[in-house]
Design an enzyme around this catalytic site. Structure first.
Site, PDB file in Angstrom:
ATOM      1  N   ASP A 132       7.426   1.860  10.858  1.00  0.00           N
ATOM      2  CA  ASP A 132       6.710   1.421   9.377  1.00  0.00           C
ATOM      3  C   ASP A 132       7.674   1.117   8.368  1.00  0.00           C
ATOM      4  O   ASP A 132       8.887   2.274   8.514  1.00  0.00           O
ATOM      5  CB  ASP A 132       5.748   1.071   9.279  1.00  0.00           C
ATOM      6  CG  ASP A 132       5.667  -0.486   9.245  1.00  0.00           C
ATOM      7  OD1 ASP A 132       5.775  -0.492   8.367  1.00  0.00           O
ATOM      8  OD2 ASP A 132       3.825   0.075   8.934  1.00  0.00           O
ATOM      9  N   GLU A 150      12.047  -1.033   5.543  1.00  0.00           N
ATOM     10  CA  GLU A 150      13.173  -2.350   4.608  1.00  0.00           C
ATOM     11  C   GLU A 150      14.320  -1.303   3.728  1.00  0.00           C
ATOM     12  O   GLU A 150      15.184  -1.907   4.225  1.00  0.00           O
ATOM     13  CB  GLU A 150      12.166  -2.455   4.253  1.00  0.00           C
ATOM     14  CG  GLU A 150      10.937  -3.847   4.322  1.00  0.00           C
ATOM     15  CD  GLU A 150      10.329  -2.572   5.344  1.00  0.00           C
ATOM     16  OE1 GLU A 150       9.526  -3.330   5.821  1.00  0.00           O
ATOM     17  OE2 GLU A 150      10.020  -2.180   4.349  1.00  0.00           O
ATOM     18  N   ASP A 178       2.316  -8.124   7.436  1.00  0.00           N
ATOM     19  CA  ASP A 178       0.761  -7.660   7.090  1.00  0.00           C
ATOM     20  C   ASP A 178       0.085  -8.972   6.790  1.00  0.00           C
ATOM     21  O   ASP A 178      -0.157  -9.491   5.835  1.00  0.00           O
ATOM     22  CB  ASP A 178       1.121  -7.616   6.040  1.00  0.00           C
ATOM     23  CG  ASP A 178       0.832  -5.317   5.767  1.00  0.00           C
ATOM     24  OD1 ASP A 178       1.335  -5.188   7.517  1.00  0.00           O
ATOM     25  OD2 ASP A 178       1.746  -4.716   5.284  1.00  0.00           O
TER      26      ASP A 178
END
Length: 967
Positions: A540, A543, A620
């Site tokens: 996770d 980015e 999310d």
């Protein structure tokens, strides 16, 4: 996870992310386009191809573009051009800048950054399909001032390169499909030294506005040399360097792709107007907390691949650039000419692509079908991973299961309530102080015991490991990261420090081969204490998410391995991490090196090529009906963008869903390729067994439906892994000739099975409208009610029912025995559902292997084609496999796996007097009498089709056989 604050009000913080007007290069390129458009036909694009420089050899055309920057002195900038024609029929246009390419520029601020334009995106994104065309040739019939290259299948493709101004048109079958630089928006910001320009003095008390300054100097240089946003100033050592060009799809009204966004599948216009966006679609991987729907705003991943579609024709382009990218879309309606002899008007979709740095590097796909375009793109960037079978079962997750006993308890309660699942997940709280590769000794004192309990029922554990490494003394992982110099550097070429979940953190630089090798070593069982073979990984925040960085990410002038600036590689960054994790999970000790297992990695950030490495999810989302509805189109978009192993958090990450919403979301999730329930740390617990009657029972039925259809799902995954076929498919992909359904994005087909699902996404709904594109007969999955297309049909959908239709002409494989996990189904028998079409025929496929290893690459698999022939009334099984060195061994392990039932939907009335069928199987002696199997026929009634059942035909799933209904 997760976002970077606790859930309060659900609204994206727009002030944290740039609009086009706040992004210097975006504003400059839009202004450039506006200027060109305002001059219309009098606009003279400054880019011309030097005719004397053109060369063609072995499928490659090269030359030099000249950009005129001063008409009075005829000063030009040289831009090397290469147009490559590939054996696959794909073409590639690459434009560089000679002065940067040769390093003849000066960097500001004593920067250590590379001088070249970034030219290594291909190393990460492209893995095949690059064989040069042997048949491409320069045509002699090109008009003056142009060069024509004929290429592609049967030499039916043409590329016409115009010299002055420069432009390229791609034709298929004599019709223009794609035009480059037709509008003259091409813009390559060349290197130039910074020159301090004098500004006319103002009278006392009179200040010059920025607009007046820009006007006085001729160009707006305000963001050329540095740019500030969110308290961070980008030093821009190479000055302005953006690239852009317009790409027009003449006659095409619908364009798709450029994932990931929350808008409709058929992309909207971006230059304003009713129902349109005002901002371009943005591709800049970002941790967008509480993202909004129906928006061109950037999200977590970027796939710069666009398809254009009209009736019976699809084309596409792939913009290979890893920097921040924006895409404008305008749909120009062209009226019919009164003298056009009946030819009507049409719509041209005009797109404008621009990136902050790097090359103009574009692949062109001329189709002509959606399957052709996706397959060509997938040949280049790689097919989706064929995962272990557990990965397509159900995943249970939340932030966070708080102890190892909590995990054990959830596991036991799933069993108590007879609810199947395959994987339970751990978010960051399992670690000691948010230090990855550790376990909290107080809350997870026995991680091996926890994993052993899961393994007893062939279940798995997935744990989160992010790229930020906690900066804490005595933590061996960070100590090694620093001592080996494997972290991302700042603009001063020293280790970059930022803020994320652990607080002060460093980021591994997986562009570095040494860093990737080190990362792989951390996953060895000996290095990651108490990790077991049934532990897999979730990457996770890759980015990367940096809480105190500009736009919640890294500064663009950070430096990576090879001294490439972060601005050059940003959108690829997340893929480098999952690439390293994938390699790490292939083998975690010496014994596993001898028998590799397929890794499972979930990623939030992605780029073209990430599909080779694992799964993604839409981040999310929120517990709302709108987010449930949006998930269907987002997952369809991922599929046609070449990354089909996609899902959304079932139930919504933020907020507490009503029991009805939760139930409907599980029903929708049963048709997500990646099926995971997940929730925020502040939400109420919502495991399926907590919902209570009747919701738990309905959710359980949705989960069991998923598990019964795992053979069909696994076959769809196999097809995706070999041809790029989306696992779930939108209407236009399945019915490319259906003009009315080109924008349908709220229903989906499962692979090539003919199963059509329409998730219920409205509160209190008792029915749904399903669009049928063809004249085929469709049957309700559960009660065989018939629906005749084409047109929109209303389907009953009470809470306990998922609206699913079966398209006639297909055969669907199922396994119907309830099990606790997919691994326990390995040797279960099969049911074949034969759905007869209008022609009276049907066919389908089944792919099967051990669901775990790579031995299928050596022939250890079963691949059968099932075909029912109406004229002969026979059902047969045909071998589609290619024998390998492990084929016989695998078939031996599966010899007792049989077909236990055959269901025929739309069974002929002539069967009502039958009580048995003949069954023959390969490998039996010719003198052996034909076996008989019992047949029961059920008459049509109340709009429901007639159907029949053959029980226990007792044929092996891995053998050839025939069931004769006429005997």
């Amino acid at each position: 996870m997760r976002g970077n604050t606790i859930c309060r009000s659900l609204s994206v913080k727009h002030e944290n992310f740039k609009t086009c007007a706040q992004s210097g290069f975006c504003k400059r390129n839009r202004d450039y386009a506006d200027h060109a458009s305002s001059l219309s036909s009098s606009w003279d694009s400054p880019y011309k191809l030097d005719s004397s420089s053109i060369k063609f050899s072995n499928g490659v055309l090269s030359g030099t573009l000249l950009k005129t920057i001063d008409t009075t002195t005829a000063e030009t900038v040289r831009l090397p051009l290469i147009i490559t024609f590939l054996e696959s029929g794909t073409a590639r246009i690459t434009i560089d800048e000679e002065r940067r390419q040769t390093g003849e520029i000066e960097l500001r601020h004593d920067s250590k950054a590379r001088k070249e334009r970034y030219n290594e995106a291909e190393k990460w994104a492209i893995v095949g399909g690059m064989q040069l065309s042997s048949g491409a040739a320069v045509s002699r019939d090109a008009e003056a001032g142009s060069t024509k290259v004929v290429y592609g299948p049967g030499s039916t493709f043409e590329a016409v390169i115009f010299h002055a101004p420069f432009g390229v048109e791609f034709e298929r079958g004599g019709e223009t499909q794609i035009k480059f630089n037709e509008k003259g928006y091409m813009n390559v910001e060349h290197w130039r030294p910074k020159i301090e320009k004098p500004i006319e003095e103002k009278k006392e008390g009179e200040d010059a506005t920025s607009e007046e300054v820009a006007k006085e100097i001729g160009e707006d240089e305000s963001t050329w040399w540095e740019e500030s946003f969110g308290g961070n100033t980008d030093s821009k050592p190479r000055g302005p360097e953006s690239v852009g060009i317009d790409v027009t799809f003449p006659g095409y009204e619908h364009v798709y792709g450029i994932a990931e966004h929350t808008g409709p599948l058929s992309l909207k216009q971006t230059r304003g107007g009713e129902g349109n966006f005002n901002e371009p679609y943005r591709l800049y991987n970002s941790d967008v907390f509480e993202y909004e729907l129906d928006s061109p705003m950037t999200l977590y991943g970027s796939i710069p691949f666009m398809q254009a579609h009209k009736k019976d024709s699809t084309v596409g382009i792939f913009w290979l650039n890893a920097a921040e990218t924006w895409i404008d879309i305008v749909k120009a309606k062209v009226s019919a000419n009164p003298l056009s002899l009946g030819i009507g008007g049409h719509t041209d979709t005009q797109t404008h692509w621009f990136s902050e740095s790097g090359l103009i590097d574009v692949f062109v796909f001329l189709g002509p079908t959606p399957k052709d375009v996706v397959r060509s793109y997938s040949e280049l960037t790689g097919y989706t991973q064929l995962p272990q079978q557990f990965a397509i079962g159900y995943h249970q997750c939340r932030w966070n299961y708080v102890t190892d006993e909590d995990v054990r308890d959830v596991d036991r309660k799933f069993d108590k309530h007879l609810i199947p699942y395959d994987v339970i997940w751990l978010d960051i709280e399992y670690t000691e102080g948010k230090k990855y590769f550790t376990w909290d000794p107080l809350t997870f004192p026995d991680p091996l015991g926890m994993q052993k309990q899961l393994d007893a029922h062939d279940r798995k554990l997935v744990a989160i490991i992010d790229p930020h490494i906690k900066n804490e003394g005595g933590y061996s992982v960070v100590d090694e990261l620093k001592s080996k110099d494997l972290a991302v550097h700042n603009k001063d070429d020293t280790i970059y420090e930022g803020w994320c979940w652990p607080g002060s953190s460093y980021w591994i630089d997986c562009f570095s081969p040494s860093a990737r090798k080190w990362w792989a070593g951390l996953f060895q069982y000996a290095k990651f204490p108490s990790s077991a073979p049934n532990l897999f990984i979730w990457n996770d925040m890759n980015e990367p998410s940096v809480f105190n960085g500009p736009e919640t990410t890294m500064p663009k002038d950070n430096l990576h391995h090879g001294h490439w600036e972060h601005r050059d590689v940003h959108n690829i960054n997340g893929m480098t991490l999952i690439n390293a994790t994938y390699e790490a999970l292939l083998s975690r000790n010496k014994a596993e090196e001898k028998s590799l297992r397929r890794p499972f990695v979930l990623t939030r950030s992605f780029y073209s090529g990430s599909q080779r490495l694992g799964a993604m999810w839409t981040g999310d989302n929120q517990a709302s009906w709108d987010h449930l509805a949006a998930s269907v189109g987002m997952i369809l978009s991922m599929g046609i963008s070449g990354f089909p192993f996609a899902g959304a958090d079932v139930g919504g990450f933020f907020g507490n869903p009503s029991k009805e919403l939760l139930t409907r979301w599980y029903q929708a999730g049963a048709f997500y390729p990646f099926f995971r329930g997940h929730a925020h740390i502040d939400t109420r617990r919502r495991e399926p067994y907590l919902a209570g009657a009747p919701y738990t029972e309905i959710i359980t039925q949705a989960l069991r439906l998923r598990y019964s259809l795992l053979p069909a799902w696994y076959t769809a995954f196999y097809q995706a892994s070999t041809s790029g076929t989306p696992i779930v498919q939108p209407n236009y992909y399945v019915h490319p000739g259906d003009e009315k359904g080109l924008a349908v994005d709220d229903q989906l087909y499962l692979g090539n099975t003919g199963l059509l699902a329409k998730p219920v996404t409205s509160e209190g709904a008792e029915s749904v409208d399903i669009y049928l594109a063809d004249a085929e007969t469709y049957y309700d999955y559960f009660d065989f009610t018939t629906y005749q297309g084409p047109g929109t049909k209303t389907i009953p959908a009470p809470l306990e029912k998922i609206p699913i239709l079966m398209q006639g002409g297909h055969i669907v494989p199922r396994r119907e025995r309830p099990r606790r996990s997919s691994g326990l189904m390995k040797f279960d028998p099969f049911t074949l559902v034969v759905v007869l079409g209008n022609s009276g025929d049907a066919e389908g496929e089944l792919y099967l292997d051990d669901g775990e290893s790579f031995e299928y690459e050596a022939g250890a698999y079963i691949h059968r084609k099932f075909a029912y022939s109406g004229p002969t009334s026979t059902l047969s099984s045909e071998d589609l496999s290619i024998e390998g060195k492990k084929t016989k061994q695998y078939l031996q392990t599966m010899m007792d796996v049989r077909v236990e039932k055959i269901i025929i939907i739309g069974a002929p009335e002539s069967w009502k007097i039958k009580s048995e069928v003949g069954v023959s199987e390969e490998g039996t002696n010719k003198s052996t009498p034909v076996k008989k199997a019992a047949l029961s026929w059920h008459a049509a009634s109340g709009g429901k089709a007639a159907w029949a059942v053959v029980r226990n035909p007792a044929v092996a799933i891995g053998k050839g056989w025939k069931v004769d209904f006429a005997s």
